[in-house]
Design a protein around this motif. Structure first.
Motif, PDB file in Angstrom:
ATOM      1  N   GLY A  38       0.836  -1.191   0.000  1.00 30.56           N
ATOM      2  CA  GLY A  38       0.000   0.000   0.000  1.00 30.56           C
ATOM      3  C   GLY A  38       0.872   1.242   0.000  1.00 30.56           C
ATOM      4  N   VAL A  39       0.348   2.273  -0.605  1.00 33.42           N
ATOM      5  CA  VAL A  39       0.988   3.584  -0.585  1.00 33.42           C
ATOM      6  C   VAL A  39      -0.027   4.535   0.047  1.00 33.42           C
ATOM      7  N   ALA A  40       0.441   5.388   0.934  1.00 35.88           N
ATOM      8  CA  ALA A  40      -0.462   6.323   1.610  1.00 35.88           C
ATOM      9  C   ALA A  40      -1.247   7.108   0.559  1.00 35.88           C
ATOM     10  N   ARG A  57      -0.049   8.532  -3.511  1.00 38.18           N
ATOM     11  CA  ARG A  57      -0.195   7.588  -4.620  1.00 38.18           C
ATOM     12  C   ARG A  57       0.099   8.293  -5.939  1.00 38.18           C
ATOM     13  N   GLY A  58       0.549   7.507  -6.903  1.00 37.72           N
ATOM     14  CA  GLY A  58       0.817   8.068  -8.234  1.00 37.72           C
ATOM     15  C   GLY A  58       2.129   8.830  -8.324  1.00 37.72           C
ATOM     16  N   CYS A  59       3.006   8.661  -7.328  1.00 35.62           N
ATOM     17  CA  CYS A  59       4.294   9.390  -7.322  1.00 35.62           C
ATOM     18  C   CYS A  59       5.475   8.455  -7.529  1.00 35.62           C
ATOM     19  N   ALA A  88      -0.180  -4.407 -13.831  1.00 35.21           N
ATOM     20  CA  ALA A  88       0.066  -4.627 -15.270  1.00 35.21           C
ATOM     21  C   ALA A  88       1.167  -3.682 -15.750  1.00 35.21           C
ATOM     22  N   ARG A  89       1.124  -2.444 -15.277  1.00 34.42           N
ATOM     23  CA  ARG A  89       2.138  -1.453 -15.663  1.00 34.42           C
ATOM     24  C   ARG A  89       3.528  -1.870 -15.170  1.00 34.42           C
ATOM     25  N   CYS A  90       3.553  -2.585 -14.026  1.00 30.73           N
ATOM     26  CA  CYS A  90       4.824  -3.074 -13.477  1.00 30.73           C
ATOM     27  C   CYS A  90       5.327  -4.312 -14.223  1.00 30.73           C
TER      28      CYS A  90
HETATM   29  C1  LIG Z   1      -1.725   0.196  -6.101  1.00 29.99           C
HETATM   30  C2  LIG Z   1      -0.712   1.124  -5.427  1.00 29.99           C
HETATM   31  C3  LIG Z   1       0.166   0.282  -4.480  1.00 29.99           C
HETATM   32  C4  LIG Z   1       0.177   1.750  -6.511  1.00 29.99           C
HETATM   33  O1  LIG Z   1       1.182   2.525  -5.907  1.00 29.99           O
HETATM   34  P1  LIG Z   1       1.531   3.981  -6.495  1.00 29.99           P
HETATM   35  O2  LIG Z   1       2.692   4.507  -5.740  1.00 29.99           O
HETATM   36  O3  LIG Z   1       0.303   4.796  -6.492  1.00 29.99           O
HETATM   37  O4  LIG Z   1       1.950   3.628  -8.000  1.00 29.99           O
HETATM   38  P2  LIG Z   1       3.077   4.345  -8.887  1.00 29.99           P
HETATM   39  O5  LIG Z   1       2.968   5.806  -8.712  1.00 29.99           O
HETATM   40  O6  LIG Z   1       4.404   3.733  -8.594  1.00 29.99           O
HETATM   41  O7  LIG Z   1       2.616   3.952 -10.341  1.00 29.99           O
HETATM   42  C5  LIG Z   1       3.384   3.109 -11.221  1.00 29.99           C
HETATM   43  C6  LIG Z   1       2.654   3.035 -12.553  1.00 29.99           C
HETATM   44  O8  LIG Z   1       1.369   2.428 -12.352  1.00 29.99           O
HETATM   45  C7  LIG Z   1       0.346   3.303 -12.789  1.00 29.99           C
HETATM   46  N1  LIG Z   1      -0.780   3.287 -11.848  1.00 29.99           N
HETATM   47  C8  LIG Z   1      -0.714   3.401 -10.511  1.00 29.99           C
HETATM   48  N2  LIG Z   1      -1.952   3.410  -9.981  1.00 29.99           N
HETATM   49  C9  LIG Z   1      -2.798   3.318 -11.022  1.00 29.99           C
HETATM   50  C10 LIG Z   1      -4.216   3.305 -11.125  1.00 29.99           C
HETATM   51  N3  LIG Z   1      -5.005   3.382 -10.032  1.00 29.99           N
HETATM   52  N4  LIG Z   1      -4.775   3.213 -12.354  1.00 29.99           N
HETATM   53  C11 LIG Z   1      -3.993   3.139 -13.473  1.00 29.99           C
HETATM   54  N5  LIG Z   1      -2.629   3.143 -13.434  1.00 29.99           N
HETATM   55  C12 LIG Z   1      -2.052   3.240 -12.226  1.00 29.99           C
HETATM   56  C13 LIG Z   1       0.952   4.701 -12.751  1.00 29.99           C
HETATM   57  O9  LIG Z   1       0.302   5.560 -13.646  1.00 29.99           O
HETATM   58  C14 LIG Z   1       2.379   4.422 -13.152  1.00 29.99           C
HETATM   59  O10 LIG Z   1       2.467   4.301 -14.549  1.00 29.99           O
HETATM   60  P3  LIG Z   1       3.606   5.091 -15.384  1.00 29.99           P
HETATM   61  O11 LIG Z   1       4.865   4.359 -15.082  1.00 29.99           O
HETATM   62  O12 LIG Z   1       3.149   4.950 -16.775  1.00 29.99           O
HETATM   63  O13 LIG Z   1       3.617   6.498 -14.854  1.00 29.99           O
HETATM   64  C15 LIG Z   1      -1.397   2.277  -4.640  1.00 29.99           C
HETATM   65  O14 LIG Z   1      -2.203   3.008  -5.510  1.00 29.99           O
HETATM   66  C16 LIG Z   1      -2.231   1.820  -3.469  1.00 29.99           C
HETATM   67  O15 LIG Z   1      -1.738   1.744  -2.349  1.00 29.99           O
HETATM   68  N6  LIG Z   1      -3.523   1.519  -3.713  1.00 29.99           N
HETATM   69  C17 LIG Z   1      -4.437   1.133  -2.656  1.00 29.99           C
HETATM   70  C18 LIG Z   1      -4.054  -0.165  -1.987  1.00 29.99           C
HETATM   71  C19 LIG Z   1      -4.043  -1.333  -2.943  1.00 29.99           C
HETATM   72  O16 LIG Z   1      -4.881  -1.466  -3.822  1.00 29.99           O
HETATM   73  N7  LIG Z   1      -3.029  -2.199  -2.718  1.00 29.99           N
HETATM   74  C20 LIG Z   1      -2.869  -3.380  -3.513  1.00 29.99           C
HETATM   75  C21 LIG Z   1      -3.737  -4.434  -2.925  1.00 29.99           C
HETATM   76  S1  LIG Z   1      -3.549  -5.954  -3.835  1.00 29.99           S
END
Ligand SMILES: CC(C)(COP(=O)(O)OP(=O)(O)OC[C@H]1O[C@@H](n2cnc3c(N)ncnc32)[C@H](O)[C@@H]1OP(=O)(O)O)[C@@H](O)C(=O)NCCC(=O)NCCS
Length: 158
Positions: free
Chosen positions: A96-98, A102-104, A142-144
């Motif tokens: 999880g990211v706070a 998110r999105g950073c 998927a992006r990862c």
């Molecule tokens: C899912 C989560 C861990 C992603 O972490 P994040 O720090 O926000 O993701 P990042 O900023 O590193 O994003 C990496 C890439 O994924 C994409 N991405 C991240 N969140 C996305 C979303 N909600 N929808 C579409 N793309 C997304 C970003 O655009 C980025 O793409 P880029 O490389 O083309 O710019 C975070 O949003 C989160 O904590 N979500 C809620 C908890 C959760 O769902 N945990 C997983 C449970 S299985």
């Protein structure tokens, strides 16, 4: 600047707070499965105990000295069976990211840390489960570079 490091016991309260946000998301989407977020969700002592359990690892994403994200993963050696080859399996258990950060890029860096550790441990891939409702997480994974290899199906009895 977001940096990734191994978590230490002092990070447990911050990890717990982020885990509560993740629980809230799951409880809102699937209230019949997930309990409301609360003090028993993933309390710091449980996190600390898991950190020191063999085969379990935690990393945190840190920005300006504050923990803004975490990931927990396990590495387990599965013996061969009549159906499967022996394997070293790395599972990304939870992350999880706070919400406000998110999105950073923290999430992608956390996944990189797990991937590097998995390779070092001899695992040929990182595996995880994600709920179908969680479209944001699915798009992120998927992006990862994660690819879908399995589906879980439920048949309602109601
Ligand atoms: C899912 C989560 C861990 C992603 O972490 P994040 O720090 O926000 O993701 P990042 O900023 O590193 O994003 C990496 C890439 O994924 C994409 N991405 C991240 N969140 C996305 C979303 N909600 N929808 C579409 N793309 C997304 C970003 O655009 C980025 O793409 P880029 O490389 O083309 O710019 C975070 O949003 C989160 O904590 N979500 C809620 C908890 C959760 O769902 N945990 C997983 C449970 S299985």
């Amino acid at each position: 600047m977001i940096e990734i490091r191994d978590a230490v016991p002092a990070d447990a309260p911050a990890i717990s707070r982020i885990a509560l946000e993740v629980q809230r998301l799951h409880a809102a989407a699937l209230p019949s499965v997930f309990k409301p977020a609360g003090p028993d969700t993933f309390p710091p002592p449980v996190i600390e105990a898991r950190m020191t359990t063999p085969g379990h690892r935690f990393w945190v994403a840190v920005e300006d000295g504050a923990v803004v994200g975490y990931v927990a993963a396990t590495v387990q050696h599965e013996p061969e069976s009549p159906w499967k080859h022996a394997a070293t399996v790395c599972t990304l258990d939870q992350m999880g990211v706070a919400e406000h950060r998110r999105g950073c890029g923290a999430g992608a860096k956390l996944v990189d840390a797990v991937r590097t550790a998995a390779a070092a441990a001899g695992a040929t891939e990182v595996r995880l489960n994600v709920w179908s409702f969680n479209e944001g997480a699915r798009a992120f994974y998927a992006r990862c570079g994660f690819v879908e290899t399995q589906a879980r199906l439920w048949l309602s009895t109601e």
